[in-house]
Design an enzyme around this catalytic site. Structure first.
Site, short mmCIF file in Angstrom:
data_model
loop_
_atom_site.label_atom_id
_atom_site.label_comp_id
_atom_site.label_asym_id
_atom_site.label_seq_id
_atom_site.Cartn_x
_atom_site.Cartn_y
_atom_site.Cartn_z
N THR A 1 64.78 63.71 -0.07
CA THR A 1 63.95 64.81 0.40
C THR A 1 64.03 66.02 -0.54
O THR A 1 64.70 65.96 -1.56
CB THR A 1 64.37 65.19 1.84
OG1 THR A 1 63.44 66.12 2.39
CG2 THR A 1 65.77 65.74 1.88
N GLU B 1 69.87 63.34 8.25
CA GLU B 1 70.24 64.04 7.02
C GLU B 1 71.75 64.21 6.84
O GLU B 1 72.48 64.53 7.77
CB GLU B 1 69.57 65.42 7.01
CG GLU B 1 69.64 66.13 5.68
CD GLU B 1 68.31 66.72 5.27
OE1 GLU B 1 68.24 67.25 4.16
OE2 GLU B 1 67.34 66.63 6.04
N ASP C 1 57.22 64.47 12.25
CA ASP C 1 58.19 65.41 11.69
C ASP C 1 58.71 66.30 12.82
O ASP C 1 58.41 67.50 12.88
CB ASP C 1 57.52 66.24 10.59
CG ASP C 1 58.53 66.97 9.72
OD1 ASP C 1 59.73 66.69 9.85
OD2 ASP C 1 58.10 67.81 8.91
N LYS D 1 68.99 60.75 4.80
CA LYS D 1 68.27 61.77 4.04
C LYS D 1 69.22 62.54 3.13
O LYS D 1 70.26 63.02 3.56
CB LYS D 1 67.57 62.76 4.98
CG LYS D 1 66.31 62.22 5.61
CD LYS D 1 65.62 63.24 6.48
CE LYS D 1 64.80 64.22 5.69
NZ LYS D 1 64.03 65.13 6.56
#
Length: 316
Positions: free
Chosen positions: A155, A95, A16, A131
């Site tokens: 997410t 994302e 992460d 994402k």
């Protein structure tokens, strides 16, 4: 054997972080990024040349001032993702702008734009996870994107309704946020001592895992947002776990074998009824924690996206 080595034998470990040095050090299979991590990453010296490249790209693409900023921010995310892919064997999650979280069509358009940028870099879409926040609109977008072989990572997942809707849409992967669930309950009950047996974040992922396996759903469960290694160890055996460098280091420095807590027992009780939109919204609404944390998470990612654009705007 340290706990990180042991954990990797029973769970896919994901980093992460967007920091290459940590990815090289801990050798995860996959990696995830988000606007917060990208914002942190652009200050690293190893990425300065990528920022220059992203700005050049945006200027060549043209358009008005705002369009150039958007293209530059999108490109920097893709270039950082492309760089990370040089050091991992698996996938990178990139994302979509959180400000689009309630617009299905715009999410689809943005996802296709990101994939196109990756393909311009010579990277196949099979290496990318888009994402999206786990709103009804984004789950619907993920379902559509899958038809074009674009897989998604849903997410900011906090409620069982979100998890169920994602499975029914056959999305590739979900990221339930263990630590943020824990944070909410701890803020409401500061005197409560949450052992891992009572940790609401851990219990949420265990419930989702059991339901998915009982119904033979193929969607990958990736526990995320951990506050301490006890939460990670309590979910050992989960499909994937995405872990920050701080906790990866702690696992690496701890000797011992990690016990597998979650097991797929393959007891199938197929649920044939899918949630309607109104049912999804009602069940999600009944979980005050999930409503608050989803909204808060979208606002935070949107703010970091705006901060990234503000930094890049100085170059146009």
């Amino acid at each position: 054997m340290n706990q990180l080595q042991s954990l990797k034998k029973i769970t896919t470990v994901v980093a992460d972080t967007g920091d290459i040095k940590f990815i090289q050090k801990y050798q995860p299979k996959d990696a995830t990024t988000n606007p917060t991590l990208i914002l942190q990453a652009i200050n690293l010296s190893c990425y300065q040349n990528l920022i220059i490249s992203a700005i050049k790209y945006a200027k060549l693409k043209g358009g008005n001032h705002q369009k150039k900023i958007v293209n530059a921010s999108e490109k920097i995310s893709v270039l950082i993702g492309s760089e990370i892919l040089k050091y991992i064997p698996g996938k990178i999650s990139t994302e979509v702008d959180a400000r689009l979280s309630f617009n299905k069509e715009e999410c689809i358009k943005k996802a296709n734009s990101i994939i196109k940028m990756y393909e311009e870099e010579g990277i196949n879409r099979s290496k990318i996870l888009i994402k999206l926040a786990a709103t009804w609109e984004c789950i619907a977008a993920a379902k559509e994107l899958k038809k074009n072989n674009i897989n998604c990572n849903l997410t900011l997942l906090f409620s069982f309704a979100q998890a169920r809707a994602c499975a029914e849409a056959k999305v590739f992967l979900i990221s339930p946020f263990v630590g943020r669930i824990y944070d909410w309950y701890k803020s409401k009950n500061p005197n409560e001592i949450y052992s891992v047996k009572k940790d609401p974040g851990v219990l949420s992922v265990r419930k989702i895992y059991k339901y998915y396996k009982e119904n033979n759903y193929k969607t990958i469960i990736m526990g995320a947002s951990f506050r301490r290694i006890e939460q990670i160890l309590a979910l050992a055996g989960c499909d994937y776990l995405t872990i920050s460098p701080v906790l990866l280091k702690e696992l690496e420095n701890s000797l011992g074998v990690v016990d597998q807590i979650l097991n797929n027992e393959k007891k199938y009780y197929k649920n044939n009824q899918s949630l309607s939109e109104s049912e999804f919204r009602w069940h999600h609404n009944q979980d005050a924690m999930a409503v608050e944390k989803l909204s808060e998470g979208i606002r935070k990612f949107a703010k970091d996206q705006e901060n990234l654009e503000r930094i890049l705007s100085k170059n146009f």
